[in-house]
Design an enzyme around this catalytic site. Structure first.
Site, PDB file in Angstrom:
ATOM      1  N   LYS A   1      26.601  45.946  20.010  1.00  0.00           N
ATOM      2  CA  LYS A   1      26.674  45.656  21.451  1.00  0.00           C
ATOM      3  C   LYS A   1      26.483  46.898  22.310  1.00  0.00           C
ATOM      4  O   LYS A   1      25.706  46.887  23.275  1.00  0.00           O
ATOM      5  CB  LYS A   1      28.032  45.024  21.791  1.00  0.00           C
ATOM      6  CG  LYS A   1      28.293  43.682  21.150  1.00  0.00           C
ATOM      7  CD  LYS A   1      29.617  43.092  21.606  1.00  0.00           C
ATOM      8  CE  LYS A   1      30.828  43.833  21.071  1.00  0.00           C
ATOM      9  NZ  LYS A   1      31.004  43.668  19.618  1.00  0.00           N
ATOM     10  N   THR A   2      27.212  47.948  21.972  1.00  0.00           N
ATOM     11  CA  THR A   2      27.159  49.152  22.804  1.00  0.00           C
ATOM     12  C   THR A   2      25.755  49.740  22.842  1.00  0.00           C
ATOM     13  O   THR A   2      25.241  50.107  23.905  1.00  0.00           O
ATOM     14  CB  THR A   2      28.160  50.195  22.283  1.00  0.00           C
ATOM     15  OG1 THR A   2      29.483  49.658  22.388  1.00  0.00           O
ATOM     16  CG2 THR A   2      28.076  51.488  23.086  1.00  0.00           C
TER      17      THR A   2
ATOM     18  N   GLU B   1      28.498  44.825  28.257  1.00  0.00           N
ATOM     19  CA  GLU B   1      28.886  44.577  26.872  1.00  0.00           C
ATOM     20  C   GLU B   1      29.934  43.466  26.877  1.00  0.00           C
ATOM     21  O   GLU B   1      30.926  43.546  27.604  1.00  0.00           O
ATOM     22  CB  GLU B   1      29.455  45.860  26.269  1.00  0.00           C
ATOM     23  CG  GLU B   1      29.798  45.750  24.818  1.00  0.00           C
ATOM     24  CD  GLU B   1      30.154  47.099  24.204  1.00  0.00           C
ATOM     25  OE1 GLU B   1      30.924  47.109  23.228  1.00  0.00           O
ATOM     26  OE2 GLU B   1      29.660  48.135  24.694  1.00  0.00           O
TER      27      GLU B   1
END
Length: 464
Positions: free
Chosen positions: A121-122, A165
């Site tokens: 995600k990051t 995110e």
């Protein structure tokens, strides 16, 4: 475009303001003009950056830190019920807002891209933030890690796009109403909150169901959990589904990933045309993250060739295969990987970069619950390294679990053929690594805890 401060957020107080998710929201509110305050357990660069934006940051959790005129208290799932500032909020009848609700309120009126998945995600959120900024679209973003270029995890932009995110760990991602949702993968993790894969699927289905009518789901075509989720949501009305990956059936097909040292060259087939661009981090999984970002941008109407070129400007996120430095011919790299799939992906990426070198790993397990459920798989992943050092479990928000220690990982690693050394005192790791490393080796510090602090210490010890 909406960029006003919600009334409840005019004078917010953040408990745990230094956390990756919390600090991002605090920064955006401060940039929008809110009078931000909060507390954290210890001093940090994040606290300093918040003060530079005008925020008041207290060190330690004390009831008196909460101002009488605070309009809300923002908390994450990591904040315990007995926190003295939380108790003070109850006494003053100050509303308590979960981090996810605060973030959702900041997205209101904007074209939101929410990036979800068990891992990646990051990186994917960061790739989008960098590319959209490079294209002059001035997005707002909230990320779980600091970008290498801007050096921050969040920003209030003047454009109409908000990239966030979306955290599945506590189901908080169900609060968002994105125009584009990205699902990178769906795997069993966060065992304190999910008892089975069915619960995970149900949670992701709810997240996908919040996509605005006419919006788009960008989802992996190769990962089994994502494929199953796609099957479950295909019939949702007014939802466009765009798959990406190496599968021949993918809408955005990854045709080729060519390693170039610590970078990769990626070729995709999109709308019948080949498109090649550079990703400035190694590894096939990071290439896939970039393709997911590309597909999401295209879903918002951004020309693919412009976006592909802009993605090449992404230079990384802190703790995502971040080169910390080199000493005496030994490179030290830092990885946030803590789930077996992430560990395997990063170790394979480093294996590809270390074609003629040895790979040494310093691994710190994260959470007792995760180690209890996935310790065997973590150990098996470490077999990809030439030598491994395994530290004690980083507890974070959890209390110890009887019988759950790093030995679960070490035993599994040895059974898989790995050479492993247990180290219980992290301060001795630089000496241990100095005794192992030789010129040309790569040293990878790995885990979601404070193992990241060992990188500079290892470099200093090697220099001496």
């Amino acid at each position: 475009m909406a960029s006003a401060i919600p009334t409840a957020m005019e004078r917010p107080h953040f408990i745990g303001i230094g956390g990756a998710g919390m600090s991002g929201i605090a920064k955006i509110l401060a940039q929008r003009g809110a009078r931000v305050a909060g507390s954290d357990a210890k001093e940090s660069a994040t606290a300093a950056s918040l003060r530079a934006l005008g925020a008041t940051v207290h060190i330690g959790h004390v009831a008196d830190h909460l101002a009488d005129d605070a309009t809300c208290v923002v908390v994450s799932s990591a904040i315990r019920a007995d926190n003295p500032e939380l108790a003070r909020a109850a006494e003053l009848s100050v509303p308590v807002v979960h981090r996810s609700d605060a973030l959702a309120s900041l997205m209101g009126g904007l074209r939101a891209i929410a990036v979800a998945g068990t891992h990646g995600k990051t990186t994917t959120t960061s790739m989008l933030a960098v590319a959209l900024t490079e294209l002059g679209l001035d997005p707002s973003y909230a990320i779980g890690g600091d970008l290498e270029g801007p050096g921050t995890n969040a920003r209030h932009g003047q454009g109409d796009i908000f990239v966030a995110e979306a955290d599945e760990s506590d189901r908080s991602f169900q609060k968002y109403d994105p125009e584009v949702a990205i699902v990178l993968n769906v795997e069993l993790d966060h065992h304190a909150n999910y008892a089975s894969m069915d619960e995970i699927y149900d949670s992701f289905e709810t997240f996908v169901g919040k996509v605005v009518p006419g919006g788009t789901l960008v989802i992996a075509a190769d990962q089994p959990g994502a494929v199953e989720l796609t099957r479950r949501v295909r019939d949702l009305s007014e939802l466009k589904v765009v798959t990406y990956g190496e599968s021949e059936t993918a809408d955005v097909r990854v045709h080729k990933v060519t390693p170039r040292g610590l970078t990769s060259e990626v070729t995709v087939l999109l709308n019948g045309k080949f498109l090649t661009f550079t990703v400035s981090v190694p590894g096939r999984h990071y290439a896939h993250n970039a393709v997911a970002a590309l597909a999401a941008g295209v879903a918002l109407g951004i020309p693919a060739h412009n976006l592909a070129s802009a993605l090449g400007k992404y230079t990384g996120v802190k703790r995502r295969l971040q080169l910390k430095g080199e000493a005496k011919g030994v490179q030290v790299i830092d990885s946030y990987a803590h789930h077996p799939t992430e560990m395997t992906a990063d170790l394979e990426a480093m294996r590809g970069a270390a074609t003629d070198s040895r790979l040494l790993v310093v691994f710190q397990p994260h959470l007792f619950s995760r180690t209890q459920e996935l310790g065997k798989e973590m150990g098996q992943a470490l077999a990809l390294a030439d030598l491994s050092v395994v530290l004690d479990i980083y507890p974070a928000r959890e209390d110890p679990v009887p019988g759950v220690t790093s030995e679960l990982i070490i035993d599994a690693a040895k059974a898989a053929g790995a050479t492993v050394t247990a180290v219980h005192d992290a301060s001795t790791v630089p000496d241990v690594i100095a005794g192992m490393a030789a010129p040309g080796d790569l040293v990878l510090t790995m885990g979601a805890g404070d193992v990241t602090d060992l990188g500079p210490a290892i470099l200093a010890r090697l220099s001496n």
